[in-house]
Design an enzyme around this catalytic site. Structure first.
Site, mmCIF file in Angstrom:
data_model
loop_
_atom_site.group_PDB
_atom_site.id
_atom_site.type_symbol
_atom_site.label_atom_id
_atom_site.label_comp_id
_atom_site.label_asym_id
_atom_site.label_seq_id
_atom_site.Cartn_x
_atom_site.Cartn_y
_atom_site.Cartn_z
ATOM 1 N N ASP A 1 -20.636 31.869 35.274
ATOM 2 C CA ASP A 1 -21.916 31.463 34.694
ATOM 3 C C ASP A 1 -22.499 30.369 35.590
ATOM 4 O O ASP A 1 -21.979 30.111 36.689
ATOM 5 C CB ASP A 1 -21.772 31.059 33.211
ATOM 6 C CG ASP A 1 -21.126 29.691 33.019
ATOM 7 O OD1 ASP A 1 -20.670 29.080 34.016
ATOM 8 O OD2 ASP A 1 -21.085 29.220 31.866
ATOM 9 N N HIS A 2 -23.544 29.725 35.097
ATOM 10 C CA HIS A 2 -24.208 28.689 35.908
ATOM 11 C C HIS A 2 -23.269 27.526 36.243
ATOM 12 O O HIS A 2 -23.369 26.931 37.302
ATOM 13 C CB HIS A 2 -25.457 28.180 35.178
ATOM 14 C CG HIS A 2 -25.190 27.755 33.766
ATOM 15 N ND1 HIS A 2 -24.856 28.665 32.774
ATOM 16 C CD2 HIS A 2 -25.205 26.541 33.167
ATOM 17 C CE1 HIS A 2 -24.673 28.026 31.629
ATOM 18 N NE2 HIS A 2 -24.886 26.735 31.840
ATOM 19 N N CYS B 1 -16.435 29.397 34.783
ATOM 20 C CA CYS B 1 -17.535 28.770 34.038
ATOM 21 C C CYS B 1 -17.355 27.267 34.190
ATOM 22 O O CYS B 1 -16.597 26.821 35.063
ATOM 23 C CB CYS B 1 -17.604 29.254 32.591
ATOM 24 S SG CYS B 1 -16.213 28.805 31.540
ATOM 25 N N GLY B 2 -18.039 26.473 33.386
ATOM 26 C CA GLY B 2 -17.938 25.023 33.553
ATOM 27 C C GLY B 2 -16.510 24.538 33.383
ATOM 28 O O GLY B 2 -15.980 23.797 34.216
ATOM 29 N N THR B 3 -15.876 24.971 32.302
ATOM 30 C CA THR B 3 -14.496 24.560 32.026
ATOM 31 C C THR B 3 -13.483 25.648 32.358
ATOM 32 O O THR B 3 -12.293 25.359 32.450
ATOM 33 C CB THR B 3 -14.332 24.257 30.529
ATOM 34 O OG1 THR B 3 -14.713 25.446 29.801
ATOM 35 C CG2 THR B 3 -15.198 23.087 30.087
ATOM 36 N N GLY B 4 -13.943 26.868 32.429
ATOM 37 C CA GLY B 4 -13.040 28.023 32.547
ATOM 38 C C GLY B 4 -12.560 28.509 31.186
ATOM 39 O O GLY B 4 -11.880 29.545 31.095
ATOM 40 N N ILE B 5 -12.921 27.795 30.134
ATOM 41 C CA ILE B 5 -12.381 28.123 28.805
ATOM 42 C C ILE B 5 -13.124 29.298 28.170
ATOM 43 O O ILE B 5 -12.511 30.308 27.799
ATOM 44 C CB ILE B 5 -12.412 26.891 27.875
ATOM 45 C CG1 ILE B 5 -11.504 25.787 28.424
ATOM 46 C CG2 ILE B 5 -11.966 27.277 26.459
ATOM 47 C CD1 ILE B 5 -11.617 24.447 27.688
ATOM 48 N N GLY B 6 -14.437 29.176 28.041
ATOM 49 C CA GLY B 6 -15.190 30.236 27.354
ATOM 50 C C GLY B 6 -15.049 31.577 28.051
ATOM 51 O O GLY B 6 -14.872 32.623 27.400
ATOM 52 N N HIS C 1 5.263 35.328 36.091
ATOM 53 C CA HIS C 1 5.790 35.540 34.733
ATOM 54 C C HIS C 1 4.885 36.397 33.856
ATOM 55 O O HIS C 1 5.385 37.163 33.038
ATOM 56 C CB HIS C 1 5.992 34.198 34.011
ATOM 57 C CG HIS C 1 7.023 33.326 34.646
ATOM 58 N ND1 HIS C 1 7.544 32.208 34.025
ATOM 59 C CD2 HIS C 1 7.635 33.385 35.862
ATOM 60 C CE1 HIS C 1 8.437 31.629 34.823
ATOM 61 N NE2 HIS C 1 8.500 32.312 35.942
ATOM 62 N N ARG D 1 12.740 40.596 31.418
ATOM 63 C CA ARG D 1 12.353 39.710 30.309
ATOM 64 C C ARG D 1 10.837 39.456 30.327
ATOM 65 O O ARG D 1 10.195 39.394 29.296
ATOM 66 C CB ARG D 1 13.141 38.397 30.338
ATOM 67 C CG ARG D 1 12.829 37.475 31.495
ATOM 68 C CD ARG D 1 13.764 36.262 31.512
ATOM 69 N NE ARG D 1 13.390 35.270 32.505
ATOM 70 C CZ ARG D 1 13.611 35.402 33.816
ATOM 71 N NH1 ARG D 1 14.176 36.486 34.291
ATOM 72 N NH2 ARG D 1 13.241 34.446 34.655
ATOM 73 N N HIS D 2 10.283 39.359 31.532
ATOM 74 C CA HIS D 2 8.835 39.127 31.618
ATOM 75 C C HIS D 2 8.071 40.396 31.236
ATOM 76 O O HIS D 2 7.038 40.320 30.561
ATOM 77 C CB HIS D 2 8.447 38.646 33.013
ATOM 78 C CG HIS D 2 8.987 37.279 33.331
ATOM 79 N ND1 HIS D 2 8.872 36.217 32.464
ATOM 80 C CD2 HIS D 2 9.661 36.809 34.408
ATOM 81 C CE1 HIS D 2 9.451 35.150 32.993
ATOM 82 N NE2 HIS D 2 9.935 35.473 34.177
HETATM 83 C C1 RB5 Z 1 -22.055 25.944 29.901
HETATM 84 O O1 RB5 Z 1 -22.750 24.759 29.703
HETATM 85 C C2 RB5 Z 1 -20.599 25.779 29.493
HETATM 86 O O2 RB5 Z 1 -20.494 25.742 28.102
HETATM 87 C C3 RB5 Z 1 -19.774 26.901 30.071
HETATM 88 O O3 RB5 Z 1 -19.895 26.915 31.446
HETATM 89 C C4 RB5 Z 1 -18.277 26.846 29.796
HETATM 90 O O4 RB5 Z 1 -17.743 25.614 30.134
HETATM 91 C C5 RB5 Z 1 -17.848 27.314 28.473
HETATM 92 O O5 RB5 Z 1 -16.664 27.371 28.132
#
Ligand code: RB5
Length: 143
Positions: free
Chosen positions: A7-8, A64-69, A97, A132-133
């Protein structure tokens, strides 16, 4: 073939990763986005996940910004194992693993120097193939 998506918040890091892959002669398909204009990360996570599940690409990198979403979204797809990594230890372990097929990175979390080392580790570490893996991975696929 490697699938790339962002994303951005991940666009600038993706550009660095593309340069690195080109230097190394590693082929990729870039599924967007194409600028720092705000977009929705699930769109790009889904494109990359589908390209892997269809066999068009073998592995992917999502940013993404955090890689989480973007990793949460990719992991909704059965058969996708997306690992959010902030260091090389985790990148190596998740290949060996978990046989992770997607590396997720936070463009606002890791700088380009570390990110490229993580990418290199992820791409060059094979799955251990240990029973196991394999058993644990197959257990991921059932409720
Ligand atoms: C965008 O502002 C931000 O929410 C997205 O890049 C990401 O970090 C979401 O998990």
């Amino acid at each position: 073939m490697l699938a790339l998506g962002c994303d951005h918040g991940g666009y600038e890091l993706k550009q660095e990763i593309k340069k690195y892959l080109e230097e190394k002669g590693i082929e990729y398909l870039d599924f967007g986005c194409d600028s720092t204009e705000a977009v929705d990360y699930p769109v790009y996570a889904k494109k990359v996940a589908r390209s892997i599940l269809s066999g068009e690409c073998e592995k992917g990198i999502l940013i993404c910004g955090t890689g989480i979403g973007i990793s949460i979204t990719a992991n909704k797809f059965k058969g996708i194992r997306a690992a959010l990594c902030t260091d090389c230890f985790c990148a190596e372990a998740t290949r060996a693993h978990n046989d992770a097929n997607v590396l997720a990175l936070g463009g606002r979390v890791v700088g380009p120097g570390l990110a490229l080392k993580i990418v290199d580790t992820f791409l060059n570490t094979p799955f251990s193939g240990a029973e196991r893996h394999m058993n644990r991975i197959s257990q991921m696929e059932t409720d």
